[in-house]
Design a protein around this motif. Sequence first.
Motif, mmCIF file in Angstrom:
data_model
loop_
_atom_site.group_PDB
_atom_site.id
_atom_site.type_symbol
_atom_site.label_atom_id
_atom_site.label_comp_id
_atom_site.label_asym_id
_atom_site.label_seq_id
_atom_site.Cartn_x
_atom_site.Cartn_y
_atom_site.Cartn_z
ATOM 1 N N GLU A 181 23.714 31.284 -0.020
ATOM 2 C CA GLU A 181 23.049 31.628 -1.278
ATOM 3 C C GLU A 181 23.344 30.615 -2.378
ATOM 4 O OE1 GLU A 181 24.033 35.656 -2.173
ATOM 5 O OE2 GLU A 181 22.906 36.476 -0.462
ATOM 6 N N TRP A 182 24.545 30.079 -2.402
ATOM 7 C CA TRP A 182 24.884 29.068 -3.412
ATOM 8 C C TRP A 182 23.998 27.835 -3.261
ATOM 9 C CZ3 TRP A 182 26.364 24.189 -1.964
ATOM 10 C CH2 TRP A 182 26.758 24.029 -0.622
ATOM 11 N N LEU A 183 23.694 27.462 -2.003
ATOM 12 C CA LEU A 183 22.854 26.302 -1.749
ATOM 13 C C LEU A 183 21.401 26.589 -2.123
ATOM 14 C CD1 LEU A 183 22.484 23.450 -0.664
ATOM 15 C CD2 LEU A 183 22.314 24.414 1.648
ATOM 16 N N GLU A 184 20.928 27.760 -1.782
ATOM 17 C CA GLU A 184 19.564 28.146 -2.134
ATOM 18 C C GLU A 184 19.377 28.130 -3.649
ATOM 19 O OE1 GLU A 184 18.822 31.912 -0.342
ATOM 20 O OE2 GLU A 184 19.048 31.176 1.704
ATOM 21 N N GLU A 185 20.404 28.566 -4.357
ATOM 22 C CA GLU A 185 20.338 28.586 -5.823
ATOM 23 C C GLU A 185 20.257 27.166 -6.387
ATOM 24 O OE1 GLU A 185 23.066 30.055 -9.633
ATOM 25 O OE2 GLU A 185 23.512 30.792 -7.612
ATOM 26 N N ILE A 186 21.040 26.257 -5.840
ATOM 27 C CA ILE A 186 21.019 24.870 -6.302
ATOM 28 C C ILE A 186 19.668 24.230 -6.004
ATOM 29 C CG2 ILE A 186 21.957 22.560 -5.874
ATOM 30 C CD1 ILE A 186 23.750 24.220 -7.643
ATOM 31 N N ILE A 187 19.132 24.474 -4.814
ATOM 32 C CA ILE A 187 17.819 23.920 -4.459
ATOM 33 C C ILE A 187 16.762 24.403 -5.440
ATOM 34 C CG2 ILE A 187 16.001 23.877 -2.714
ATOM 35 C CD1 ILE A 187 18.211 24.214 -0.593
ATOM 36 N N ASP A 188 16.790 25.691 -5.740
ATOM 37 C CA ASP A 188 15.812 26.269 -6.661
ATOM 38 C C ASP A 188 15.938 25.651 -8.055
ATOM 39 O OD1 ASP A 188 13.749 28.301 -7.272
ATOM 40 O OD2 ASP A 188 15.311 29.148 -8.546
ATOM 41 N N LYS A 189 17.167 25.494 -8.548
ATOM 42 C CA LYS A 189 17.382 24.910 -9.865
ATOM 43 C C LYS A 189 16.937 23.450 -9.905
ATOM 44 C CE LYS A 189 21.240 27.811 -11.434
ATOM 45 N NZ LYS A 189 22.680 27.839 -11.801
ATOM 46 N N TYR A 190 17.207 22.731 -8.823
ATOM 47 C CA TYR A 190 16.820 21.319 -8.769
ATOM 48 C C TYR A 190 15.301 21.169 -8.806
ATOM 49 C CZ TYR A 190 16.204 16.572 -7.006
ATOM 50 O OH TYR A 190 15.834 15.259 -6.858
ATOM 51 N N LYS A 191 14.612 22.013 -8.060
ATOM 52 C CA LYS A 191 13.145 21.965 -8.058
ATOM 53 C C LYS A 191 12.579 22.305 -9.442
ATOM 54 C CE LYS A 191 12.502 23.124 -3.162
ATOM 55 N NZ LYS A 191 12.021 24.148 -2.200
ATOM 56 N N LYS A 192 13.236 23.199 -10.142
ATOM 57 C CA LYS A 192 12.750 23.627 -11.452
ATOM 58 C C LYS A 192 13.047 22.615 -12.551
ATOM 59 C CE LYS A 192 12.787 28.618 -10.590
ATOM 60 N NZ LYS A 192 13.450 29.919 -10.891
ATOM 61 N N GLU A 193 13.908 21.652 -12.284
ATOM 62 C CA GLU A 193 14.158 20.615 -13.290
ATOM 63 C C GLU A 193 12.879 19.852 -13.602
ATOM 64 O OE1 GLU A 193 18.785 19.190 -13.160
ATOM 65 O OE2 GLU A 193 17.419 18.289 -11.708
ATOM 66 N N ASN A 194 12.012 19.765 -12.583
ATOM 67 C CA ASN A 194 10.683 19.174 -12.786
ATOM 68 C C ASN A 194 10.756 17.775 -13.399
ATOM 69 O OD1 ASN A 194 7.921 19.249 -12.456
ATOM 70 N ND2 ASN A 194 7.556 19.999 -14.531
ATOM 71 N N LYS A 195 11.764 17.040 -13.008
ATOM 72 C CA LYS A 195 11.933 15.673 -13.488
ATOM 73 C C LYS A 195 12.260 14.791 -12.294
ATOM 74 C CE LYS A 195 14.038 17.364 -17.777
ATOM 75 N NZ LYS A 195 15.282 17.411 -18.574
ATOM 76 N N LYS A 196 12.077 13.501 -12.467
ATOM 77 C CA LYS A 196 12.417 12.583 -11.390
ATOM 78 C C LYS A 196 13.894 12.229 -11.482
ATOM 79 C CE LYS A 196 7.833 10.615 -10.698
ATOM 80 N NZ LYS A 196 7.011 9.386 -10.647
ATOM 81 N N LEU A 197 14.723 13.226 -11.235
ATOM 82 C CA LEU A 197 16.165 13.045 -11.285
ATOM 83 C C LEU A 197 16.727 12.964 -9.873
ATOM 84 C CD1 LEU A 197 17.101 15.671 -14.048
ATOM 85 C CD2 LEU A 197 16.930 13.192 -14.322
ATOM 86 N N SER A 198 17.780 12.183 -9.715
ATOM 87 C CA SER A 198 18.465 12.148 -8.430
ATOM 88 C C SER A 198 19.129 13.491 -8.178
ATOM 89 C CB SER A 198 19.518 11.038 -8.419
ATOM 90 O OG SER A 198 18.914 9.779 -8.632
ATOM 91 N N PRO A 199 19.285 13.897 -6.920
ATOM 92 C CA PRO A 199 19.931 15.179 -6.633
ATOM 93 C C PRO A 199 21.360 15.219 -7.175
ATOM 94 C CG PRO A 199 18.863 14.288 -4.679
ATOM 95 C CD PRO A 199 18.854 13.200 -5.701
ATOM 96 N N PRO A 200 21.826 16.390 -7.641
ATOM 97 C CA PRO A 200 23.215 16.517 -8.092
ATOM 98 C C PRO A 200 24.158 16.427 -6.894
ATOM 99 C CG PRO A 200 22.182 18.676 -8.014
ATOM 100 C CD PRO A 200 21.104 17.674 -7.727
ATOM 101 N N GLN A 201 25.282 15.748 -7.070
ATOM 102 C CA GLN A 201 26.228 15.560 -5.966
ATOM 103 C C GLN A 201 27.657 15.571 -6.483
ATOM 104 O OE1 GLN A 201 24.785 11.792 -4.433
ATOM 105 N NE2 GLN A 201 23.381 12.785 -3.011
ATOM 106 N N LEU A 202 28.585 16.007 -5.630
ATOM 107 C CA LEU A 202 30.007 16.076 -5.979
ATOM 108 C C LEU A 202 30.839 15.252 -5.000
ATOM 109 C CD1 LEU A 202 30.363 19.926 -6.653
ATOM 110 C CD2 LEU A 202 30.000 18.121 -8.343
ATOM 111 N N SER A 203 32.018 14.862 -5.446
ATOM 112 C CA SER A 203 32.924 14.106 -4.580
ATOM 113 C C SER A 203 33.343 14.912 -3.354
ATOM 114 C CB SER A 203 34.174 13.689 -5.363
ATOM 115 O OG SER A 203 34.881 14.831 -5.834
ATOM 116 N N ILE A 204 33.436 16.216 -3.511
ATOM 117 C CA ILE A 204 33.877 17.089 -2.418
ATOM 118 C C ILE A 204 33.025 16.870 -1.180
ATOM 119 C CG2 ILE A 204 34.031 19.508 -1.692
ATOM 120 C CD1 ILE A 204 34.781 20.087 -4.675
ATOM 121 N N ALA A 205 31.708 16.887 -1.364
ATOM 122 C CA ALA A 205 30.805 16.749 -0.225
ATOM 123 C C ALA A 205 30.810 15.348 0.357
ATOM 124 C CB ALA A 205 29.396 17.152 -0.633
ATOM 125 N N SER A 206 31.069 14.334 -0.475
ATOM 126 C CA SER A 206 31.127 12.968 0.053
ATOM 127 C C SER A 206 32.217 12.855 1.104
ATOM 128 C CB SER A 206 31.385 11.964 -1.081
ATOM 129 O OG SER A 206 30.287 11.872 -1.953
#
Length: 248
Positions: A191-216
């Motif tokens: 659910e946390w991932l689905e929420e982030i995907i939804d928020k990213y799509k709603k930004e409606n801008k040509k922004l790079s995806p949000p990313q954290l050091s943890i996942a790298s």
Amino acid sequence: MKNRYDRNRLYIIEEEQKLIKNTSILLAGAGIGSVIAECLLRLGFETLTIIDGDIVELSNLNRQNYIEKDISISKVEALKERLLLINSEAKITIHNCFLTPDNVDQYIDGHKIAINALDFTSKVPLLFDSLCQKKNIPVLHPYNLGWGALVLVISKDQGLHILEKPNEPFNEVNVVDYVSNYMRYSENPQEWLEEIIDKYKKENKKLSPPQLSIASWQAAAVCATIAFDIATNKSIKIFPEFYFTTIR
């Protein structure tokens, strides 16, 4: 005198350590690829080719393997310097250029494993995959999902193009949507991932995806493990299966 890889014992036998040392890996992209490269090198992969034409920016430092003094320097040059400080005998080949439809084919031959860490801002990432498939080179696709990491392995039989939608540009969201929907269908919703995907799509801008050091670092660990398994002829998951890890 102690050996560099003494503490790998029990996990990696001597024959495997010798095998991965000379297993050539091609890293296309030195963003998340910068973290993957160090994880590979510390495990014992000492033959790496890294391609990227970008320079280090301040905004890279939240998740990529660079420091402030590297800002405005070529990513591949800064990364090579760091890797050789870890192992001065490693064979680190760099190409300070962007991959294009005209040049991508010339860099692929001679490698056993490829890692596609390219930005999906053009058709080049899918072209890279298809050329590797023709040469029977497995391709690892790492994705930084903030609190989790995703890695897909493309073999000669199946590619990410099956996730393309008509009249829509293909990018990372297509892949993450596929994985998110798959996990919900398999009764393991993120659910946390689905929420982030939804928020990213709603930004409606040509922004790079949000990313954290943890996942790298999570993605780097997964990629290094998969590369080890490929090099030592162990079984791996092939797309449409995938590797997903998170502590959420």
